[in-house]
Every structure is written in C-alpha cells, then in structure tokens.
Design a protein around this motif. Sequence first.
Motif, mmCIF file in Angstrom:
data_model
loop_
_atom_site.group_PDB
_atom_site.id
_atom_site.type_symbol
_atom_site.label_atom_id
_atom_site.label_comp_id
_atom_site.label_asym_id
_atom_site.label_seq_id
_atom_site.Cartn_x
_atom_site.Cartn_y
_atom_site.Cartn_z
ATOM 1 N N TRP A 134 48.264 57.156 87.952
ATOM 2 C CA TRP A 134 48.622 58.055 87.033
ATOM 3 C C TRP A 134 48.730 57.104 85.772
ATOM 4 O O TRP A 134 49.295 56.248 85.835
ATOM 5 C CB TRP A 134 49.940 58.543 87.288
ATOM 6 C CG TRP A 134 50.722 59.465 86.314
ATOM 7 C CD1 TRP A 134 50.503 60.801 86.536
ATOM 8 C CD2 TRP A 134 51.579 59.377 85.533
ATOM 9 N NE1 TRP A 134 51.038 61.330 85.456
ATOM 10 C CE2 TRP A 134 51.818 60.568 84.679
ATOM 11 C CE3 TRP A 134 52.119 58.184 84.904
ATOM 12 C CZ2 TRP A 134 52.761 60.776 83.639
ATOM 13 C CZ3 TRP A 134 53.103 58.216 83.951
ATOM 14 C CH2 TRP A 134 53.371 59.508 83.281
ATOM 15 N N CYS A 135 48.234 57.733 84.703
ATOM 16 C CA CYS A 135 48.199 57.222 83.204
ATOM 17 C C CYS A 135 47.462 55.709 83.251
ATOM 18 O O CYS A 135 48.118 54.903 82.729
ATOM 19 C CB CYS A 135 49.856 57.136 82.778
ATOM 20 S SG CYS A 135 49.501 57.118 80.915
ATOM 21 N N SER A 140 44.609 56.565 77.779
ATOM 22 C CA SER A 140 45.803 57.195 77.965
ATOM 23 C C SER A 140 46.924 56.254 77.502
ATOM 24 O O SER A 140 46.643 55.391 77.175
ATOM 25 C CB SER A 140 45.920 57.160 79.579
ATOM 26 O OG SER A 140 45.764 55.923 80.147
ATOM 27 N N ALA A 156 55.703 59.995 80.162
ATOM 28 C CA ALA A 156 54.813 61.168 79.685
ATOM 29 C C ALA A 156 53.685 60.331 79.480
ATOM 30 O O ALA A 156 53.541 59.286 78.881
ATOM 31 C CB ALA A 156 55.091 61.801 78.471
ATOM 32 N N CYS A 157 52.443 60.967 79.772
ATOM 33 C CA CYS A 157 51.058 60.139 79.571
ATOM 34 C C CYS A 157 50.333 61.344 78.719
ATOM 35 O O CYS A 157 50.161 62.478 78.889
ATOM 36 C CB CYS A 157 50.260 60.202 81.064
ATOM 37 S SG CYS A 157 48.813 59.273 80.789
ATOM 38 N N THR A 158 49.702 60.862 77.685
ATOM 39 C CA THR A 158 48.898 61.995 76.653
ATOM 40 C C THR A 158 47.473 60.661 76.826
ATOM 41 O O THR A 158 47.659 59.740 76.859
ATOM 42 C CB THR A 158 49.424 61.905 75.448
ATOM 43 O OG1 THR A 158 49.700 60.577 74.649
ATOM 44 C CG2 THR A 158 50.887 62.759 75.573
ATOM 45 N N LEU A 163 46.297 67.799 76.742
ATOM 46 C CA LEU A 163 47.183 67.846 78.079
ATOM 47 C C LEU A 163 48.238 66.643 77.691
ATOM 48 O O LEU A 163 47.902 65.544 77.209
ATOM 49 C CB LEU A 163 46.285 67.711 79.264
ATOM 50 C CG LEU A 163 45.474 68.582 79.434
ATOM 51 C CD1 LEU A 163 44.444 68.396 80.790
ATOM 52 C CD2 LEU A 163 45.970 70.139 79.590
ATOM 53 N N THR A 164 49.491 67.021 78.353
ATOM 54 C CA THR A 164 50.337 65.800 78.719
ATOM 55 C C THR A 164 50.689 66.072 79.902
ATOM 56 O O THR A 164 51.402 66.961 80.442
ATOM 57 C CB THR A 164 51.687 66.081 77.449
ATOM 58 O OG1 THR A 164 51.056 65.950 76.244
ATOM 59 C CG2 THR A 164 52.512 65.247 77.763
ATOM 60 N N TRP A 165 51.078 65.149 80.701
ATOM 61 C CA TRP A 165 51.451 64.724 82.046
ATOM 62 C C TRP A 165 52.856 64.118 81.807
ATOM 63 O O TRP A 165 52.967 63.044 81.112
ATOM 64 C CB TRP A 165 50.562 64.053 82.731
ATOM 65 C CG TRP A 165 49.193 64.710 82.997
ATOM 66 C CD1 TRP A 165 48.730 65.546 83.760
ATOM 67 C CD2 TRP A 165 48.059 64.417 82.032
ATOM 68 N NE1 TRP A 165 47.551 65.730 83.426
ATOM 69 C CE2 TRP A 165 46.860 65.087 82.563
ATOM 70 C CE3 TRP A 165 47.917 63.480 80.922
ATOM 71 C CZ2 TRP A 165 45.773 64.943 81.838
ATOM 72 C CZ3 TRP A 165 46.495 63.380 80.232
ATOM 73 C CH2 TRP A 165 45.725 64.207 80.829
ATOM 74 N N VAL A 166 53.968 64.721 82.795
ATOM 75 C CA VAL A 166 55.333 64.244 82.530
ATOM 76 C C VAL A 166 55.484 63.971 84.059
ATOM 77 O O VAL A 166 55.398 64.931 85.024
ATOM 78 C CB VAL A 166 56.107 65.189 81.942
ATOM 79 C CG1 VAL A 166 57.506 64.644 82.057
ATOM 80 C CG2 VAL A 166 56.024 65.515 80.553
ATOM 81 N N VAL A 167 56.233 62.768 84.319
ATOM 82 C CA VAL A 167 56.839 62.617 85.582
ATOM 83 C C VAL A 167 58.243 62.226 85.324
ATOM 84 O O VAL A 167 58.823 61.496 84.505
ATOM 85 C CB VAL A 167 56.124 61.106 86.174
ATOM 86 C CG1 VAL A 167 56.996 60.667 87.434
ATOM 87 C CG2 VAL A 167 54.796 61.302 86.601
#
Length: 177
Positions: A134-135, A140, A156-158, A163-167
């Motif tokens: 991830w990321c 990234s 958060a990964c951008t 898109l933005t991915w959040v854990v």
Amino acid sequence: MKRNVICRFLLSLCSSLFVIPVIPSNPVLAGTWCTHGGAYSLVGDFNGDAVPDILCTDYTGGKWIKYGFNGAEWSIRNNWCTHTGARVYVGDFNKDGRSDLLCHDRTGGKWIAYANSSGNFGDFNIGWSTFSLWCTHPGSVLSINDYNHDGRDDLACTDNSPLTWVVYANPSGTLNF
C-alpha cells in the motif's frame, strides 16, 4: 486612507483568528542543530504536554528530541528506519496524547514506534509492524492526519490520479491494510 484602514482591520482580524504555536526560543535550534547531511526534522508532541517538540533523525540511525517547554533533550542511535527508501513520519496512532513514529518504506515495510510515558522511544523493537505494498507505487505520497476525527492519526495515500486511499488507525493503535 480608506484602503489603509481596511488593511489594518483585516490584519487585526486575521491575527485574532489564527493562533500560531511558537516553540520557545532555544539558541541551539537556531544554530547547527539538525543541519548535518541526511538529517531532517519533524514536529510532534512526544511527551504529551501540548507544546510542540522537534525530532531530528538521519539515515545513520541518530534520533534526537528537543522538548519545547523546558528545552530538555533525548537521543538514541539505532538502525530503526535507516534503510534505503525509508522515511519517518509523526502521528498519534494510539490516542494517548503523545506523538508516535511511523517508518514507511518503498518496499512495503511499515513500523510504528510508540512514544512512552517519558516522551521518548526507549525500545524501538516494541511496537507494531506489517508488510503491505500500500502506497509504494511510483508517484505515491503518504500523509498523516486524523481523517475520521476519532483522536487517532490515520494514513492517506495520493498520487497523480484523482483517487485518495485512506487507512484508519484501530483503537489499538495499529493499521489494517
């Protein structure tokens, strides 16, 4: 004259709306502290006193904290987060009021060193770790913030996509990828 009055009013309004935390003056910080090759500094509240502290870390394993309130110091040298492609981030992942350290590398390794009650990181082997890609993709960018407002910092990964991915951090202060 009218423009001068408006500008003074806006400046007064802005200065009353925004409070900027100031780290107490310390002559060491103004000198050569954390300016050596490969060093970078991060701000956090490692001892939980609501005053910003500064962490300096470098790629040789040195880690130093200057505490903001009393100017006390802490230091350690270890191999935690010193490998190629690794970077240290600051966040309170377990909601104890003290900033923790996250090591994130481009191969997928992620580690958290939790601040102890003394406001330092006595044992970097006690904490949390995982491996996840991830990321880690090209372009990234990892960001740390409390995105769901539960008192625990999340990741958060951008990238250059929309898109933005959040854990989100778990109540235990760990992350599930």
